[in-house]
Design an enzyme around this catalytic site. Sequence first.
Site, short mmCIF file in Angstrom:
data_model
loop_
_atom_site.label_atom_id
_atom_site.label_comp_id
_atom_site.label_asym_id
_atom_site.label_seq_id
_atom_site.Cartn_x
_atom_site.Cartn_y
_atom_site.Cartn_z
N LYS A 19 1.03 -1.09 0.07
CA LYS A 19 0.31 0.10 0.06
C LYS A 19 1.10 1.09 -0.15
CE LYS A 19 1.13 1.55 4.53
NZ LYS A 19 1.40 2.51 4.94
N ASP A 168 -3.68 -1.10 10.07
CA ASP A 168 -3.42 -1.75 8.57
C ASP A 168 -4.06 -2.31 7.81
OD1 ASP A 168 -2.46 0.58 7.87
OD2 ASP A 168 -0.50 0.38 7.54
#
Length: 324
Positions: A19, A168
């Site tokens: 990401k 996350d």
Amino acid sequence: MYGMAGGEPTCVRVRVPSKVNLFLAIRGRRDDGYHELVTVLQTLSIYDTVRAVLDRPEGVHPATRRFMELAFSHDGTDGVPLDDAENLAVRAARRLMEATGVGRAVGDGHTTEVPITRLHLTKRIPVAAGMAGGSADAAAVLVALNHLWDVDLGRSELRELAAELGSDVPFCVTGGTALATGTGTATAQVLARGTYAWVVGISDEPLSTADVYRAYDELGHTSDAEPDAVLQALRTGDAEALGAALHNDLEVAACHLRPELRGRRDALLEAGALGAIVSGSGPTVVGLAASPQEAVALADRVRDRFERVEVALSPAGGPEVVEP
Ligand code: ATP
């Protein structure tokens, strides 16, 4: 899609993207030490792969997966713990075992005739680099074992387990583009048009997320940055506007700990990036290019500034079951 034996999947391979934080603002530090933040995340096409193999003795019925053992290995990438308690991929597997009743702890008596799930991790996502490598692996394991063990949890149940593993991880279970708040575990999908091309400048030296947050606190910065400009750029698919709107409150702390990051970011801008930013807690620096072709040219111009340079696209979907 799977390796099959007697109708049961025996092997599942899941590819999971890393990401990039397009926007990250710290809203304060809670009493428990966690930081409240607002962040816009997008998955990036640098992938790890988790292979999960169900290794069961001849004649043992698949239902005996309820007495499962777990074995873990990886490709030897530096800095990735092999230790069960430390590796986020194994912790994810253990958490799923607990939550679904599959398996039992290794070494509690049964050494033979017990099915084993073997997990093997192949890393391409740089370690401790601000790209959610460990979190992505945890998400990939949840998705892979959900299939392999046929426990059939829905995405929202997987995301609940994910939130216990790290801030996350819920985003990594879903992927795409999301706005995350709280400690990062509350996510909402964001409307995003277009595909964005990035030059990803990777450092050899890892940077600990905890150290970066500590430095941020010590520097005493406060921020009232809002994600509106990033969200608007994503809505319209405007790469130039997105480049101008990229923002990361942690950048100042990462650059404080690693002063060379500022120069690396500026090198990307001077080489023609539409915007450049430290990703998450760093030390990876990403530069946005106008097109994939531009990104390749830009990567060549800055190659000597980084230990490793990749060209990647965002958003990159979510964890995906691929050919074993
Ligand atoms: P984030 O962006 O979520 O803060 P990161 O990308 O900076 O994370 P990771 O690659 O997840 O960092 O690694 C951080 C630490 O987590 C490593 O130093 C390592 O000790 C530990 N770790 C645990 N599991 C893994 C894993 N599967 N892959 C890599 N590191 C792991």
